[in-house]
Design a protein around this motif. Structure first.
Motif, PDB file in Angstrom:
ATOM      1  N   GLN A  94       4.707  -0.576   4.734  1.00  0.00           N
ATOM      2  CA  GLN A  94       3.886  -1.785   4.701  1.00  0.00           C
ATOM      3  C   GLN A  94       4.061  -2.569   3.406  1.00  0.00           C
ATOM      4  O   GLN A  94       3.830  -3.777   3.373  1.00  0.00           O
ATOM      5  CB  GLN A  94       2.407  -1.424   4.857  1.00  0.00           C
ATOM      6  CG  GLN A  94       2.016  -0.919   6.229  1.00  0.00           C
ATOM      7  CD  GLN A  94       0.519  -0.618   6.304  1.00  0.00           C
ATOM      8  OE1 GLN A  94      -0.047  -0.010   5.399  1.00  0.00           O
ATOM      9  NE2 GLN A  94      -0.117  -1.057   7.382  1.00  0.00           N
ATOM     10  N   GLU A 113       5.573   3.146  15.026  1.00  0.00           N
ATOM     11  CA  GLU A 113       4.573   2.755  16.017  1.00  0.00           C
ATOM     12  C   GLU A 113       5.046   3.007  17.447  1.00  0.00           C
ATOM     13  O   GLU A 113       4.231   3.208  18.349  1.00  0.00           O
ATOM     14  CB  GLU A 113       4.209   1.285  15.818  1.00  0.00           C
ATOM     15  CG  GLU A 113       2.988   0.852  16.591  1.00  0.00           C
ATOM     16  CD  GLU A 113       2.481  -0.510  16.161  1.00  0.00           C
ATOM     17  OE1 GLU A 113       1.431  -0.936  16.676  1.00  0.00           O
ATOM     18  OE2 GLU A 113       3.127  -1.147  15.296  1.00  0.00           O
ATOM     19  N   PHE A 150      -0.563   2.750  11.838  1.00  0.00           N
ATOM     20  CA  PHE A 150      -0.671   2.000  13.089  1.00  0.00           C
ATOM     21  C   PHE A 150      -1.625   2.648  14.080  1.00  0.00           C
ATOM     22  O   PHE A 150      -1.911   2.080  15.137  1.00  0.00           O
ATOM     23  CB  PHE A 150       0.719   1.826  13.716  1.00  0.00           C
ATOM     24  CG  PHE A 150       1.629   2.997  13.505  1.00  0.00           C
ATOM     25  CD1 PHE A 150       1.531   4.142  14.262  1.00  0.00           C
ATOM     26  CD2 PHE A 150       2.581   2.940  12.495  1.00  0.00           C
ATOM     27  CE1 PHE A 150       2.364   5.222  14.041  1.00  0.00           C
ATOM     28  CE2 PHE A 150       3.428   4.027  12.266  1.00  0.00           C
ATOM     29  CZ  PHE A 150       3.321   5.170  13.039  1.00  0.00           C
ATOM     30  N   ASN A 155      -5.561  -0.346  10.533  1.00  0.00           N
ATOM     31  CA  ASN A 155      -4.107  -0.409  10.315  1.00  0.00           C
ATOM     32  C   ASN A 155      -3.739  -0.237   8.844  1.00  0.00           C
ATOM     33  O   ASN A 155      -2.762  -0.809   8.363  1.00  0.00           O
ATOM     34  CB  ASN A 155      -3.527  -1.728  10.849  1.00  0.00           C
ATOM     35  CG  ASN A 155      -3.674  -1.855  12.355  1.00  0.00           C
ATOM     36  OD1 ASN A 155      -3.343  -0.931  13.095  1.00  0.00           O
ATOM     37  ND2 ASN A 155      -4.197  -2.979  12.805  1.00  0.00           N
TER      38      ASN A 155
END
Length: 520
Positions: A94, A113, A150, A155
């Motif tokens: 991320q 994911e 995820f 999140n």
């Protein structure tokens, strides 16, 4: 000057005679069996193991894992017997969107994911894991502190909710459990069997600040996840034991202590008549050992003792073992201050050695684990300290990703006084110094514990002299001592042959004595 030296030696000799004590060891009074002494790879090995020059990381691995001795008979490393591998949640992928500003506190995820796996992730950590195996580390533990991002409510790898629930959407409990089981199965096929899995870490904290990965959890959340893990481990025919609950404070193990649905974990998880919704003591792959962290329970000395005596009563009542599974210096205290500012010297080393002794002797801890093996922080949280070597920019997080200087600490070697000589399978035995001192007084003076290998009669005695006065202790005739290993201001597990039947423990030192228990 010569007269002064003679007078000093006479005073030292006379004081040693007056302070001479008797150590009584009863090999038949067998206490807990040791599972191992360890440290974790979070988070710094991710860059050091991947990017640093080979010679430097090889030396760091030697300091942590080696059981070899140099030409003088001194240990090259502290011979850790348990290595904690951190299963990250994907905040590294991320990047800045993770909310965690410090890149060194983010981590990669082996799964994405879509449910696809990439086992090349966490490369730096895997390098150290392989080195641990190369050096013969006996035990391996995998631990998770947050679900892959995820699957989280927000999140993120940290928690923005305030209700105390596990930061995991209900429909992804199965996915999270399956992910951890797949991790275990993969590394087993790679030749590394994880003996233990810790799926939850410090569930009492809310983890609402984006400083690192983490999640709270109610006891019911933990039980639900553990039941799924137990089934998955059995389905894969793995040999991994589940360790819970990694309580953030030892008091949460035996009391609610301000977290009603997240405390009193011994009874909630291991007493069937206490709470059927949280009881997991009947599961096949759960180890009947509770784990907790010694943070905020070590000062003052009365607190250090009292909390562990309370915990010990609860453990005995419920017939459970105990692991101290994470510790570094956080709380303020009069002996060494707080956690801020690193300390490579004996102050922190002795303080932590006393905590180890208390956990081993008051709660019968079967394992003792330091928080993180490496640190780049100006903080008392590492065994080995990393910096740039530039006094003007010591902790540059960008340049340290690729190279830097590393420094061993007295704390590293103090832990080695236990880890290098008290191996998995050894058993603590009763050791008592004939003194009228209270436990509190001993904790400011001389502390001694002893461990035996019941198959070989090998013996290790660890003596901690917290005081500024040298100690001379006579041992029983049923003991033959061979070598001593001293950690002090001037020595790092320095070895020498033991002459006679006396333990000589210099001021402000930790000395391990090795030998044998004589056959009756």
């Amino acid at each position: 000057m010569r007269v002064f030296n003679v007078v000093f030696l006479l005073l030292f000799f006379c004081h040693s005679l007056s302070a001479q004590l008797q150590l009584e060891i009863d090999p038949d009074r067998e206490l807990q069996v040791i599972d191992g002494f360890g440290a974790s790879d979070a988070w710094r090995t991710q860059f050091v193991g991947k990017n640093w020059p080979t010679a430097k990381r090889e030396k760091i691995a030697e300091l942590l894992f080696s059981k070899e001795e140099d030409e003088k008979g001194n240990p090259k490393g502290i011979g850790l017997s348990l290595w904690r591998f951190y299963i990250s949640a994907g905040t590294a992928e991320q990047g800045e969107q993770s909310g965690i500003q410090n890149e060194w506190r983010r981590g990669e995820s082996f799964v994405d994911e879509k449910g696809d796996y990439d086992w090349t992730k966490q490369e730096g950590q895997q390098w150290f894991l392989k080195k641990a195996k190369h050096y013969g580390v006996e035990k391996y533990l995998a631990f998770s502190i947050a679900a892959p991002v995820f699957w989280a409510y927000n999140n993120k790898g940290w928690n923005s909710r305030t209700d105390g629930n596990l930061n995991l959407k209900p429909e992804f409990y199965d996915d999270y459990a399956n992910f951890m089981v797949e991790f275990l199965d993969h590394f087993k096929r790679e030749g590394i069997n994880f003996d233990y899995l810790s799926p939850i870490n410090e569930p009492q904290w809310d983890w609402e600040k984006a400083t690192q990965e983490g999640t709270p959890a109610f006891n019911e959340d933990i039980s639900k996840l553990v039941e799924l893990l137990d089934q998955g481990i059995s389905n894969k025919d793995l040999e991994t034991n589940i360790i819970i609950p990694e309580a953030a404070d030892l008091r949460y193990l035996y009391s609610h202590y301000n977290r009603p649905k997240r405390g009193n974990q011994i009874e909630d998880f291991f007493r069937s008549n206490r709470n059927e919704e949280t009881y997991v003591g009947n599961l096949k792959n759960i180890q009947h050992t509770v784990s907790g962290h010694s943070y905020f329970t070590t000062w003052p000395v009365d607190t250090l003792i009292g909390i562990r005596e309370n915990l010990s009563q609860s453990l005995m009542k419920n017939n459970l073992g105990f692991w101290q599974s994470e510790f570094c210096i956080l709380e303020n205290n009069d002996d060494i201050g707080g956690g801020g500012q690193r300390d490579l010297g004996m102050g922190t080393a002795l303080y932590v050695a006393r905590v180890i002794h208390a956990d081993l002797t008051l709660t019968n801890a079967k394992s003792w684990q330091w928080w993180t093996a490496l640190t780049i922080a100006d903080f008392k949280d590492g065994l080995i300290y990393l910096d740039t070597g530039d006094p003007e920019d010591m902790y540059n997080t960008e340049s340290l990703k690729y190279d830097g200087e590393f420094h061993d600490s007295k704390l590293l070697w103090a832990l080695g006084n236990f880890s290098r000589f008290v191996h998995p399978g050894m058993q603590r035995i009763l050791a008592h110094v004939n003194t009228d001192q209270s436990i509190k007084e001993q904790y400011e003076d001389l502390m001694v514990s002893a461990y035996k290998d019941k198959h070989t009669n090998e013996l290790a005695i660890v003596a901690i002299n917290y005081s500024k006065i040298p100690k001379s202790v006579k041992v029983d005739s049923n003991i033959t001592l061979e070598k001593s290993y001293e950690t002090s201001a001037d020595n790092n597990l320095a070895s020498k042959k033991v002459e006679g039947s006396f333990l000589q423990i210099p001021p402000r030192s930790i000395v391990t004595f090795t030998g044998k228990i004589n056959n009756k």
